[in-house]
Enzyme design. Structure first.
Site, PDB file in Angstrom:
ATOM      1  N   TYR A 236       0.823  -1.205   0.000  1.00 22.03           N
ATOM      2  CA  TYR A 236       0.000   0.000   0.000  1.00 22.03           C
ATOM      3  C   TYR A 236       0.857   1.256   0.000  1.00 22.03           C
ATOM      4  CZ  TYR A 236      -4.314  -2.553   1.259  1.00 22.03           C
ATOM      5  OH  TYR A 236      -5.413  -3.369   1.279  1.00 22.03           O
TER       6      TYR A 236
ATOM      7  N   LYS B  92      -0.628  -7.913  -3.092  1.00 21.10           N
ATOM      8  CA  LYS B  92      -1.973  -7.369  -3.221  1.00 21.10           C
ATOM      9  C   LYS B  92      -1.834  -5.878  -3.495  1.00 21.10           C
ATOM     10  CE  LYS B  92      -6.009  -6.795  -0.078  1.00 21.10           C
ATOM     11  NZ  LYS B  92      -6.314  -5.410   0.241  1.00 21.10           N
TER      12      LYS B  92
END
Lengths: 294, 294, 294, 294, 294
Positions: free
Chosen positions: E164, E198
Site C-alpha cells: 500500500y 496485493k
C-alpha cells in the site's frame, strides 16, 4: 462449563482458569464481578482520601473475599506483598502494565511492569493489559501487547484487555466514552485476541465528531448491545469508572447484562465508601448478575 | 528476624540478605542507616570541595564501617575498585543506574550502568535503582526497572528504589518534595514491587498546584505518616538530601521513625563535614534509630 | 607488577594484559605511551595531508614499534587488515566505537562498530570506548557502554574510556576542556568502571559558566592533580589533541606525570610530522615517562 | 591468487569466495566488473522505461552471464525467484539493505531486508550493504552495519560496502560526489572493515564548502589516486551512476584502474541500452580491465 | 501444479500450501478469489452498519465457504475464536499486522500483532503483511517485514504482501492508487521477496506530481499490464477497495486477469451487501477467473 466457554477456541489452560473464575467464585453462574485496584498507581493515593482504609491492599483483598468477587486485579507489588494471605480465597488478576497520571498523556502508553510468567509464579488466574485504542503510540502499544498475548497463549492464562480509547484524535471524535470510541475499542480487543475485554459503558449521546453511522439517536441499550456484538466471542466486562450514583450504576449494570456482557468490574464505586456500604452495594450488583446466568 | 520481614512476601534470598543488613549491622534492631555515595556521578566532583577527603571511595567505605552504617551505596566502578578491602565489614548496595547533571533534565531518565548479576558477583546485599516518578520518559524508565526487578527477584537480591519525582509536570504540581509528589512516589514504588523505597521528607506546605486532597493544612508528621502508609509493606528510607542544619535533620529523622520508617539514608549530611563531625552526627542519628526497634 | 595494579580490584585476565602493556612494552616501568589512530574515521583523510605517509596504517603500526609505544589504537578494519604483520611487536587496542565528523553533533553519540569478543579474536590487549560525558544522548551512550564494560569484564580485557565532554550544555559550561568538564569526565569514567581513562589536559582558566567551586584561580598543576584524584584507582592517560608546540606539550606531559597519571596518548602530535621528527618527539616523551616509574 | 588477496588479513572463507569472483569469472585476472540491479527498489520501475526488457531480472542475469560479469547484485526477492536458473554461471552478490526513493531523505538510512545467513543459503559469493556516510542517522546505520559485518566475518562471506555520502551536511560540503566526500567515504569503509568498497568517481572540481585541504586544484587522476589510497587494503569498485556518455565513462574506468582500483560496478550504463549495445559496452570495459591484472 | 508455481524458486512447504490454495479451492485452476476481513480493525465497526450480519466473523467464514473463496484473511483474534469451525473448508490467511484508523497517519506503520509461528499453530495456509510503501517510517516497516519474511521462509508459509503506497510524499505524487505508486509498490514487494502481492487497481489518469515516464496517456489495460510485469514472478492480487459499481469492478477484474494477475481480493464489495447478493457477485467474479486458468 457452559457452551459459551466451549465455543471460544480457548486452550485447555485458559478454559480451566476461566472456569475457576466464572463458575467457582462469585455468582458461580458464568458471570463475574471484579474488583480492580490499580488506582494507586494510575491516580496516586488521592483516591483513598475518601475512605483511607482502602489505601491498604490487605483491606481490599479482604473486601474482595467478603463481597464474593470473582477476582481482584492488582499490580505486581501488591500481588507479591499481600496475595499470599488470600491465595485460594479469591482469584488474582495480575495487571501487567500501568502508569502514573503525572506526565502528559498525548502519546498515551501504559508500560509493562510485570510478565505473564510472573502471574503463573504467583498463582494468578488471569492477567490484565491496558491497550490505549487510538493513541499515537499505537505501534509501541501493539508491540507490548503482542508479547503479552503470546505469553498468555503459551502459558494458558486468560488475557483481560482494558480497552481504553485515548489520545487527541479520540478527544476530537466524541471522547473516550462515546459509543463510537467504545464500540471500536471492543472490536479491536476482539480482533487482537483478547479473551475478555473491559470497556466503559458507551455514551451514544456523545456524537460530536464521531464517524457517520454513530451520529444517530441510539439509546443506551442499543449502544451497549452493539458493543457486546462488536466484541464477538470476547467476554465483556463493563467498567464502573469514577464513583457515581447507585441507581445509575445499577441501571447500567442491568443493561449490560441484558446485552450479553459477562460481568462488571467496579473499583472506586465499591471501595470509595465505608465498609458496610461497600458490601451492601456489591450485594446489589450480585442481584443483577444472579438474574443473568451464562 | 521480626514479623515484619516475615510478612512481606519475600523470597528466601531476599529475606536472608535483608536480615543481614537490618539485624547484623548498624543498630541490629531492624532499623537502618545507609551511606549513599553516587553524588560524584550525579553532581560531579564539585560535591567534594567542602571536604576533599570525601572524594575518595576508600575514605567513604572506611567511614561507613566506623560509623556503624548498615550499608554503603556506590556505582559499579567503586564497587569493583574499592569494596574488596571492606567486604564483610559493611554491606554493599550496588547502585545500578545513574546519570550526570549536565544534559537537560526535561525527560529525566537514569540509564542502567550495571546489572543485578554483577551485584551477586561482587557480594552485594542489595541493589539500588532510581525511578523518576512523573518523568515524560516514564515508559523507558518502567522498562528498565522491570528488567531490574525481575533479575532481583530471580536472584534473591533486595531492591531499593530511589523514588524521585521529576519532570515539568512535577514542577508544576508542588515540586519534587511536595507531600503530593512524595506520597505518590512511595505508592508507585510499592505498587511496582520495590522491597525498600527511598524518598525525600515530604513538604506539606508546598501546596501550589498539588491535587485537591493535598491542598490542606497537614503537619509534617501527618505527611510522613501518610507516606509510610502509602508505601504499604515496602520498607521506607528517608533521604537526607542537601546538607542542612543538624537539629532540623534530627527532627525529620525522629518524625520518620515515629511514622514507621525503617531508616535513613544520609550522604552529604554525613560526609560534607570533617571526619570527627561525620562520626558525631552519625552517632546522633543512631540514637534515634536505637529508640525505634522494628 | 606494582602494588598499583594489585590494588585495583582487577580480574586475572585484565591484570595479565595490563601487565603486558605497562611492563613489557614502552618504558617497561608501569607508564604508557599510546598511539591513537582513529582520526581517519573521526575527521576523514584531511588529517593526513600534512604527512601523507601517515595515511597508511602500515606506516603507523611500524612507527608504533619503532617509537617504543605501549600500544596502538585502531578501528576494526585496520586491526584486521594490518595488525597481523605486527602482532606481538606492539599491543593492539581495539577502538570499539567511532563516528564521522559530518553530521551535526548536538546529540553526540559514538556508535559501536566492533565487539569486545573481536578484540579477543584479534589478540588485542585492550579495548577503547568513547563516552561523551554530558551529551543529551547520555542514555543511549550508557547503554552501549554497559554492554562493552560487561563483555570486557567477562573476557578479562582492560577497558580504556575516551572520556570526552560534549554537547551544548558543556559548551555553555566552560567548554569541553575546562577543568570543570575534564574533572567531571574523569570521575564519571571511574564511577562507571573504566580501567583506564583518557582525558584532555584541563584548562582551569576556562571559567565562564562552570560550576561554582571551579570558578577560582587554579593553576594547571592543581587542575591536573585534581583530575587524577577524581579518577580514583582508574589509570589516567592524557590526550595530546590537536598538534601543538613541542615544549607546551612536554610541559603538560611533565605536569600530568607529576600528578600521578599513568601515561600519554598522542596521535596527531606524533604522526603529523615527518618520520624522523616523529621518533625524535616520541623519544622526548619517553624521557618524561622514564622519570616517573609506577 | 595474487599476493594482493593474501595480504588483506582475510579469513579462509572470504579468500575462497573472493578468489572465485576475481579469478574464476570475468577477466579472471584479479579485476572485476559487476552488474548492480537494485534500482527497481531504489528508484522504482521508472528506470526501465528506456529499455523495458531490463525490467526483468531474468534478462539481467542472462546479460551478466553473456557479458562476462564477475557478479550480479540483487535484493533477496530476485535472488530467490531468479538466481536458481543461473546458479554457478555468474556469482551472486546479495544486497542486504535498500530503500525506496519516496520518503524524505534527510535522515537517510537504508534498512536491512535480508541477512548474511540468507546469502549463504542461496549460494551467494558476497553480500552488499549501503552505508550512508554523513547521515544524521549514523548511529542506526553503524548498528545495522555492525551486525552485517560480524555475520559476514563469522560465515566467511566477503562484504561489499556501497559507501554513499548523504545528508544535508554532505550537500553543504561539496555534495555526494565531491572529492572530499568520496575520499572520506572510502576511508570510513576501510576503517569499519569492508572487504570491498563501492564509491562514485570523485569530482575534485566540486570545492564549495569542502574541508580545507580539498579546496585545491586537484586533477581527476590525483583525486581517484587518493581515494584508492584512502581505502587502504580495501578493494575499490568505481560506480557508474546515472547513464552518461561512453567515452567519459571509459576515461573514468581507465583512470580508476590506473589508480589501483579492483574494478567497476556499472548498472544503468549497461542495461539502459538495447541488448547488443549493452554487450558491446561491457566488452569495452573488459578491454580496460584486461590491461590491469592484479 | 502449473509451471508457474514450479518456476518461482519456492520452498517445498510454500509450494504445497500455494498448491492447496490455488488448485484445491475456489476455481481450482491456479486463480484465486480471497475474502479479506480486517476492516473491523482498520476502520472499526462502522463498516458493518450497511449489512450488520457482516459484523460477525462466523457469518464471513461461512460466506467464504459458500462463495467458493480460496481463502479468508483475518487477524489473530478471529482466527483463534472462529476458524476452528471452518478448518479445512476454506484456507486461512493470518493477517499479521494492522492498525486502527484513529491516530494520525503521517508516519504510517502497521504494527505486528501476531507471528508466523502462530499461523502454523492455527493451520493457516498463508500469512499477510501490510507494507506501507513510501512511508517515512520505512525503516521500521522494513525491519518488521524482514522478521516476517524470514519466519515465513523458515516455516514454508506463503507470504502475501498488502503493498500500500502511503504518506505525504505519495499524496504529493499522484496519490496512493496512481499508476506510478501502484507500479512502484508491486516492484518493491517483488524485490523484497513477497510470494504474492496485493495491490490496488492502478489509475493512469492520476498524473499530477508523478515521476516523468508515468506522465503519459496510458490506458488502464496498459497500466495493469505494467504492474503485473513489475511484480516479476510475484503472484498478483487486485484489491477491490471501497464498495463500487458491479460492472466497473468486473471490468477491472477482467483487465487484471488479462494482464496476468493470479486473482482478486474483494472484501467490502462482497460483504457490504445482503447475503444472496454477495454470493451472486462472487459468482460473477468466478466467471472471470474461470476464463483465465494459470
Amino acid at each position: 462449563m457452559t457452551t459459551n466457554l466451549r465455543d471460544l477456541g480457548l486452550s485447555t489452560g485458559k478454559k480451566a482458569r476461566l472456569n475457576r473464575i466464572l463458575y467457582q467464585h462469585g455468582a458461580r453462574n458464568g458471570t463475574a464481578l471484579f474488583l480492580p485496584y490499580d488506582q494507586g498507581l494510575e491516580h496516586g493515593p488521592r483516591d483513598f482520601f475518601a475512605n483511607p482504609a482502602a489505601g491498604s491492599p490487605q483491606y481490599i483483598m479482604k473486601l474482595a473475599v467478603e463481597g464474593g468477587f470473582n477476582g481482584v486485579a492488582v499490580q505486581i507489588g501488591f500481588a507479591e506483598k499481600f496475595y499470599w494471605e488470600y491465595a485460594g480465597e479469591v482469584p488474582l488478576i495480575l495487571k501487567l502494565n500501568g502508569k502514573t497520571e503525572i506526565p502528559p498523556d498525548d502519546e498515551a502508553l501504559s508500560p509493562l511492569n510485570a510478565a505473564v510468567e510472573e502471574a503463573v509464579r504467583l498463582g494468578a488466574d488471569a492477567v490484565g493489559y491496558t491497550l490505549y485504542v487510538g493513541t499515537p503510540a499505537q505501534d509501541r502499544d501493539f508491540a507490548q501487547y503482542l508479547e503479552v498475548r503470546q505469553a498468555a497463549q503459551r502459558l494458558g492464562i486468560p488475557l483481560i484487555v482494558w480497552a481504553y480509547p485515548r489520545g487527541s484524535a479520540i478527544d476530537a471524535a466524541g471522547g473516550k466514552d462515546s459509543f463510537y470510541a467504545v464500540d471500536y475499542a471492543a472490536r479491536v480487543a476482539s480482533e487482537l485476541g483478547a479473551d475478555i475485554v473491559k470497556v466503559n459503558f458507551p455514551h451514544p449521546e456523545k456524537r460530536s465528531g464521531v464517524r457517520k453511522p454513530y451520529d444517530e439517536g441510539y439509546s443506551e441499550q442499543q449502544a451497549i448491545d452493539a458493543v457486546v456484538r462488536s466484541a464477538n466471542r470476547t467476554l465483556v466486562l463493563i467498567s464502573g469508572g469514577e464513583k457515581a450514583g447507585d441507581e445509575a450504576m445499577l441501571d447500567k449494570a442491568q443493561m449490560s447484562m441484558e446485552a450479553g456482557a459477562t460481568g462488571l468490574i467496579f473499583g472506586r464505586n465499591i471501595w470509595q465508601r465505608e465498609h458496610t456500604e461497600s458490601l451492601r452495594f456489591a450485594a446489589r450488583l450480585h442481584e443483577v448478575l444472579d438474574k443473568h446466568p451464562r
